[in-house]
Design a protein around this motif. Structure first.
Motif, PDB file in Angstrom:
ATOM      1  N   LEU A 130     -17.184  69.319 -30.595  1.00  0.00           N
ATOM      2  CA  LEU A 130     -18.881  69.578 -30.349  1.00  0.00           C
ATOM      3  C   LEU A 130     -19.059  70.557 -29.097  1.00  0.00           C
ATOM      4  CD1 LEU A 130     -20.659  66.366 -31.243  1.00  0.00           C
ATOM      5  CD2 LEU A 130     -20.854  68.571 -32.576  1.00  0.00           C
ATOM      6  N   ALA A 131     -18.077  70.129 -28.065  1.00  0.00           N
ATOM      7  CA  ALA A 131     -17.952  71.082 -27.008  1.00  0.00           C
ATOM      8  C   ALA A 131     -17.690  72.246 -27.241  1.00  0.00           C
ATOM      9  CB  ALA A 131     -17.219  70.219 -25.684  1.00  0.00           C
ATOM     10  N   ASN A 132     -16.490  72.495 -27.895  1.00  0.00           N
ATOM     11  CA  ASN A 132     -16.028  73.698 -28.421  1.00  0.00           C
ATOM     12  C   ASN A 132     -16.914  74.576 -29.169  1.00  0.00           C
ATOM     13  OD1 ASN A 132     -13.475  73.455 -27.140  1.00  0.00           O
ATOM     14  ND2 ASN A 132     -12.743  72.566 -29.022  1.00  0.00           N
ATOM     15  N   GLU A 133     -17.731  73.808 -29.998  1.00  0.00           N
ATOM     16  CA  GLU A 133     -18.784  74.693 -30.650  1.00  0.00           C
ATOM     17  C   GLU A 133     -19.782  75.142 -29.935  1.00  0.00           C
ATOM     18  OE1 GLU A 133     -22.008  73.244 -34.199  1.00  0.00           O
ATOM     19  OE2 GLU A 133     -20.285  72.254 -34.178  1.00  0.00           O
ATOM     20  N   PHE A 134     -20.456  74.283 -28.937  1.00  0.00           N
ATOM     21  CA  PHE A 134     -21.668  74.501 -28.495  1.00  0.00           C
ATOM     22  C   PHE A 134     -21.445  75.217 -27.135  1.00  0.00           C
ATOM     23  CE2 PHE A 134     -23.146  71.328 -31.144  1.00  0.00           C
ATOM     24  CZ  PHE A 134     -24.378  71.757 -31.558  1.00  0.00           C
ATOM     25  N   LYS A 135     -20.305  74.942 -26.367  1.00  0.00           N
ATOM     26  CA  LYS A 135     -19.859  75.642 -25.145  1.00  0.00           C
ATOM     27  C   LYS A 135     -20.468  75.409 -23.828  1.00  0.00           C
ATOM     28  CE  LYS A 135     -17.526  79.142 -28.333  1.00  0.00           C
ATOM     29  NZ  LYS A 135     -16.355  78.383 -28.117  1.00  0.00           N
ATOM     30  N   TYR A 136     -21.587  74.583 -23.805  1.00  0.00           N
ATOM     31  CA  TYR A 136     -22.329  74.575 -22.516  1.00  0.00           C
ATOM     32  C   TYR A 136     -22.188  73.300 -21.940  1.00  0.00           C
ATOM     33  CZ  TYR A 136     -25.870  72.443 -25.620  1.00  0.00           C
ATOM     34  OH  TYR A 136     -26.726  71.625 -26.467  1.00  0.00           O
ATOM     35  N   PHE A 137     -21.280  72.446 -22.529  1.00  0.00           N
ATOM     36  CA  PHE A 137     -20.994  70.926 -21.886  1.00  0.00           C
ATOM     37  C   PHE A 137     -19.743  70.703 -21.710  1.00  0.00           C
ATOM     38  CE2 PHE A 137     -22.324  70.020 -26.105  1.00  0.00           C
ATOM     39  CZ  PHE A 137     -21.211  69.329 -26.669  1.00  0.00           C
ATOM     40  N   ASP A 138     -19.220  69.592 -20.797  1.00  0.00           N
ATOM     41  CA  ASP A 138     -17.887  69.192 -20.905  1.00  0.00           C
ATOM     42  C   ASP A 138     -17.833  67.845 -21.469  1.00  0.00           C
ATOM     43  OD1 ASP A 138     -18.087  71.454 -18.746  1.00  0.00           O
ATOM     44  OD2 ASP A 138     -15.807  71.062 -18.899  1.00  0.00           O
ATOM     45  N   VAL A 139     -16.594  67.548 -21.655  1.00  0.00           N
ATOM     46  CA  VAL A 139     -16.550  66.096 -22.332  1.00  0.00           C
ATOM     47  C   VAL A 139     -15.394  65.437 -21.614  1.00  0.00           C
ATOM     48  CG1 VAL A 139     -15.657  64.666 -24.264  1.00  0.00           C
ATOM     49  CG2 VAL A 139     -17.173  66.554 -24.521  1.00  0.00           C
ATOM     50  N   LYS A 140     -15.519  64.208 -20.889  1.00  0.00           N
ATOM     51  CA  LYS A 140     -14.575  63.546 -20.343  1.00  0.00           C
ATOM     52  C   LYS A 140     -14.455  61.870 -20.643  1.00  0.00           C
ATOM     53  CE  LYS A 140     -11.096  63.457 -16.596  1.00  0.00           C
ATOM     54  NZ  LYS A 140     -10.141  64.289 -16.696  1.00  0.00           N
ATOM     55  N   GLU A 141     -13.230  61.567 -21.065  1.00  0.00           N
ATOM     56  CA  GLU A 141     -13.091  60.211 -21.642  1.00  0.00           C
ATOM     57  C   GLU A 141     -12.708  59.278 -20.537  1.00  0.00           C
ATOM     58  OE1 GLU A 141     -10.772  59.130 -25.255  1.00  0.00           O
ATOM     59  OE2 GLU A 141      -9.654  57.666 -24.171  1.00  0.00           O
ATOM     60  N   THR A 142     -13.570  58.260 -20.179  1.00  0.00           N
ATOM     61  CA  THR A 142     -13.819  57.646 -18.947  1.00  0.00           C
ATOM     62  C   THR A 142     -13.997  56.045 -19.350  1.00  0.00           C
ATOM     63  OG1 THR A 142     -16.178  57.662 -18.892  1.00  0.00           O
ATOM     64  CG2 THR A 142     -15.006  59.378 -17.672  1.00  0.00           C
ATOM     65  N   GLY A 143     -14.187  55.729 -20.370  1.00  0.00           N
ATOM     66  CA  GLY A 143     -14.593  54.276 -20.520  1.00  0.00           C
ATOM     67  C   GLY A 143     -16.071  54.281 -20.166  1.00  0.00           C
ATOM     68  N   TRP A 144     -16.440  53.161 -20.594  1.00  0.00           N
ATOM     69  CA  TRP A 144     -18.095  52.920 -20.410  1.00  0.00           C
ATOM     70  C   TRP A 144     -18.347  51.913 -19.257  1.00  0.00           C
ATOM     71  CZ3 TRP A 144     -21.774  49.576 -23.959  1.00  0.00           C
ATOM     72  CH2 TRP A 144     -23.044  50.019 -23.732  1.00  0.00           C
ATOM     73  N   SER A 145     -19.057  52.590 -18.368  1.00  0.00           N
ATOM     74  CA  SER A 145     -19.427  51.701 -17.116  1.00  0.00           C
ATOM     75  C   SER A 145     -20.089  50.376 -17.256  1.00  0.00           C
ATOM     76  CB  SER A 145     -20.277  52.384 -16.325  1.00  0.00           C
ATOM     77  OG  SER A 145     -21.577  52.819 -17.105  1.00  0.00           O
TER      78      SER A 145
END
Length: 352
Positions: A130-145
């Motif tokens: 979806l990030a590649n499609e929309f191009k205005y946000f980043d994605v980072k795998e962090t785990g859930w706080s």
């Protein structure tokens, strides 16, 4: 990317009571770093009484804009564009597979976030697409706080009970909630003193249903209303549920879950379709059969492989990577005019 500069001001933006538990582990890490943290409570569904005396609340959008947060952490689906700062999506639960209008709602993109902090491979791959499609946000795998306290040892869990403990949870959505359908059988099952019962429902559950279950309370049945389910997850040996993201949270402890009419058809769950199977299915799960436990382990590694209790720190560092980037994204976020007008009405804010 190394963090070269720390954002100083961090806003915790919430609209539901369960968000307190999602954001407090992040708050704890931010305070350890000597950074500023303030809360903003949106709407009437979040109870300000859950704020601690040491937590500072901004009571209006005007106060938020005057303070000018650098980063805004949001455990929900939406945050208005007129709230300043980098917007970070944290999610309010795991992907439970609920279908809304032909889509899996967990992956809805609403045009307001700069960064999505995903929980594990199960969601990361789709959000990167979806990030590649929309191009205005980043994605980072962090785990859930939210889960950091789940993986930290403490002495708060009562292990002195002789009976196995069952945590019964149910979602509020009528079409997939089992609470009403199994109430009569549960009235009988909970009288069996061989099991200890903890009952906790989604905060949006029908109030009549809540009242009925509260009447089942006894020396081995406790109905609990809380903004933090982590202690309940730790206390229980097995869960009974329907279709809810809390199932995944419970499974991450490598404990079995019995589901009632769950539509996912996943083999790491003990799924049943009739209430007469509840007791024997709980007994089966409590025996921890090796085949079932192996499937649970595989599932956990797929949705949330992090067990170090440091997801909050990864979230903070990921947000700071965006903060340090001069060009935060190649494309601007959509205007979201209708949503922003609705937010202005809700928050009674008409300035710019």
């Amino acid at each position: 990317m190394a963090v070269t500069k720390r954002a100083q001001k961090h806003l915790l933006y919430i609209s539901q009571n369960y968000s307190y538990a999602i954001l407090r582990p992040i708050q704890e890490e931010l305070l350890k770093l000597g950074l500023e943290v303030k809360w903003f409570l949106e709407g009437e569904e979040v109870n300000s009484n859950y704020l601690k005396s040491t937590e500072f609340r901004l009571k209006s959008v005007k106060e938020v804009k005057e303070w000018k947060p650098d980063i805004v952490f949001v455990p929900g689906n939406y945050v208005p564009s007129f709230i300043p700062g980098i917007k970070v999506a944290l999610f309010h639960g795991f992907n439970s597979g609920k279908i809304r209008k032909g889509r899996i709602g967990h992956f809805d993109i609403r045009g307001c976030f700069d960064l999505y902090c995903t929980q594990g491979p199960d969601t990361t791959s789709r959000f990167k697409e979806l990030a590649n499609e929309f191009k205005y946000f980043d994605v980072k795998e962090t785990g859930w706080s939210t889960l950091d306290p789940l993986f930290k040892n403490d002495n708060s869990v009562d292990k002195d009970n002789a009976q196995p403990t069952v945590l019964f949870c149910s979602t509020f959505t009528p079409a997939i909630s089992c609470a009403e359908e199994i109430f009569e059988p549960m009235s009988s099952i909970t009288k069996n003193k061989k099991l200890r019962w903890l009952i906790q429902f989604h905060p949006k559950m029908n109030t009549d249903t809540i009242s009925k279950y509260k009447k089942l309370q006894s020396d081995n049945v406790e109905f609990i209303e809380t903004d933090d389910v982590i202690p309940l997850l730790k206390k229980a040996d097995i869960m009974l549920c329907d279709t809810s993201s809390i199932i995944s949270m419970f499974l991450l402890q490598r404990k079995p879950v019995v589901t009632f009419k769950n539509q996912s058809n996943l083999d790491h769950l003990i799924n049943i379709n009739t209430s007469s199977d509840i007791v024997k299915s709980l007994q089966y799960g409590l025996n921890r059969p090796s085949d079932l436990m192996s499937k649970i382990d595989d599932y956990c590694n797929h949705i949330h492989p992090y067990t170090d209790g440091k997801s909050s720190l990864r979230v903070i560092n990921a947000a700071n990577e965006i903060f340090n980037r001069q060009e935060k994204s190649k494309h601007k976020k959509p205007l979201n005019l209708i949503r922003n007008i609705k937010s202005r009405i809700k928050l009674n804010y008409w300035w710019f």
